[in-house]
Design a protein around this motif. Structure first.
Motif, PDB file in Angstrom:
ATOM      1  N   ALA A 147      -4.389  -6.235   5.068  1.00 16.69           N
ATOM      2  CA  ALA A 147      -3.681  -5.068   5.585  1.00 16.69           C
ATOM      3  C   ALA A 147      -4.299  -4.584   6.891  1.00 16.69           C
ATOM      4  N   ARG A 148      -5.621  -4.627   6.958  1.00 16.08           N
ATOM      5  CA  ARG A 148      -6.274  -4.151   8.189  1.00 16.08           C
ATOM      6  C   ARG A 148      -5.991  -5.085   9.353  1.00 16.08           C
ATOM      7  N   LEU A 200       0.788  -1.229   0.000  1.00 19.24           N
ATOM      8  CA  LEU A 200       0.000   0.000   0.000  1.00 19.24           C
ATOM      9  C   LEU A 200       0.818   1.277   0.000  1.00 19.24           C
ATOM     10  N   ASP A 201       2.078   1.211   0.449  1.00 20.02           N
ATOM     11  CA  ASP A 201       2.905   2.411   0.415  1.00 20.02           C
ATOM     12  C   ASP A 201       3.470   2.670  -0.979  1.00 20.02           C
ATOM     13  N   HIS A 202       3.278   1.726  -1.891  1.00 17.47           N
ATOM     14  CA  HIS A 202       3.741   1.872  -3.270  1.00 17.47           C
ATOM     15  C   HIS A 202       2.581   1.997  -4.253  1.00 17.47           C
ATOM     16  N   ALA A 203       1.532   1.230  -4.023  1.00 13.10           N
ATOM     17  CA  ALA A 203       0.441   1.144  -5.000  1.00 13.10           C
ATOM     18  C   ALA A 203      -0.926   1.476  -4.428  1.00 13.10           C
ATOM     19  N   GLY A 204      -0.988   1.886  -3.168  1.00 10.87           N
ATOM     20  CA  GLY A 204      -2.284   2.122  -2.539  1.00 10.87           C
ATOM     21  C   GLY A 204      -3.119   3.182  -3.217  1.00 10.87           C
ATOM     22  N   GLY A 205      -2.473   4.117  -3.911  1.00  6.79           N
ATOM     23  CA  GLY A 205      -3.208   5.193  -4.564  1.00  6.79           C
ATOM     24  C   GLY A 205      -3.537   4.946  -6.020  1.00  6.79           C
TER      25      GLY A 205
END
Length: 329
Positions: A118-119, A80-85
């Protein structure tokens, strides 16, 4: 397109129409970097978290890349820090194709399973650190395997090379014009304040043998620069890859030693912390403390210990299976 070379906040011109854009994970600088390759077919490598999507959009706009200009979005892997957006960014740039390793493609189209996992790991921290990944149109996703190619126009290309170890869905990317290698997390996390490289070995995919093979692959590529997603462009290539290899061995050795000692999980983590933290320089006074805290989340002792332990558990289970099979023969 705007070809101005004037400096902008959070944007670093790296030459050859390459720009680093600080996407300010959780609002803090110096943690996550996207890269724009501003060519005939403009390409962005990494998008950061969902919370970084607007920061990236504004950075691209400042470099003359409007909604209809972006041709390609490439992510080194789907964490998520690379592709979360990605899901947000593709809506902002409706002509852009998404390129990702084939093992990650379905999760971009339907991130529900990824977000549930992730959660479970991050709990309430997830919303603050990463936000929610939105689905991407499957028709706009192109999956690559062992290798792949991204056309940047005018004979320039970005080649993808499968690079597991940190994750099973990880690729490294090489710019044909510059020799720059976009490393994702395969080399770990580079601290621009100290020059240290620290492994990122999260569960469930960390695999030391695969990680070392990836480092050998990167050495063979002989890149001009290393473009870290965390954080920035690094010139001493061979030395940095060697340091990454050394750090992997040091962390795995520390975890093995901690597992062999008597004590609970907290004791083991504390033992590893004592072993590894002395390997790194102290942050200078001008380094933002908040950024250091977030970096600790991304490649901290607890997460790295968990990933290495998970890998060691797999090795031990495989050995038991071999022993059992040998006994039956």
């Amino acid at each position: 397109m705007d070809t101005s070379s004037e400096p902008r906040q959070g944007i670093t011109a790296l030459g050859d129409e390459v720009f680093a854009i600080d996407t300010r994970m959780a609002g803090y600088p110096g943690i996550t970097s996207s890269y724009l390759i501003r060519t005939e077919r403009p390409c962005v490598v990494e998008v950061g978290t969902a919370g970084s999507a607007e920061v990236l959009r504004d950075g691209l706009a400042g470099l003359g890349i409007g909604p209809s200009d972006l041709a390609t979005i490439v992510v080194t892997h789907i964490h998520l820090d690379h592709a979360g957006g990605v899901g947000d960014v593709v809506r902002m740039f409706p002509r852009a194709e998404i390129v990702v390793h084939e093992r990650g493609a379905r999760h971009l189209a339907d991130p529900a399973r990824l977000m549930r996992s992730a959660r479970m790991v991050w709990g309430d921290k997830l919303d603050v650190l990463f936000g929610e990944m939105r689905p991407s149109d499957a028709a706009r996703i192109r999956a690559v395997g062992e290798t792949g190619e991204v056309d940047l126009g005018a004979g320039r290309s970005l080649s993808a090379h499968y690079a597991p170890g940190h994750a099973k869905h990880h690729v490294g990317l090489v710019d044909s014009a510059t020799g720059d290698l976009y490393t994702g997390d395969a080399l770990g996390v580079y601290n621009p304040y100290t020059g240290d490289v620290r492994p990122a070995t999260p569960p469930p995919d960390f695999d030391l043998d695969a990680a070392l093979r990836t480092l050998d692959l990167f050495t063979g590529i002989a890149p001009r620069r290393l473009m870290f997603s965390h954080f920035g462009a690094v010139d001493p290539v061979a030395e940095t890859i060697d340091r990454a290899r050394e750090e992997l061995h040091a962390w795995v050795s520390a975890v093995r030693e901690a597992r062999a000692s008597a004590g609970d999980l907290d004791h083991a983590v504390a033992m590893v912390r004592d072993q590894v933290t002395k390997r790194y320089r102290s942050l200078p006074p001008d380094a933002p403390a908040e950024a250091a805290e977030v970096m600790e989340v991304l490649s901290g002792v607890e997460g790295n210990h968990a990933g290495i332990s998970h890998w060691l558990d797999r090795l031990e289970a495989e050995q038991r299976e071999r022993d059992a099979a040998g006994g039956e023969s």
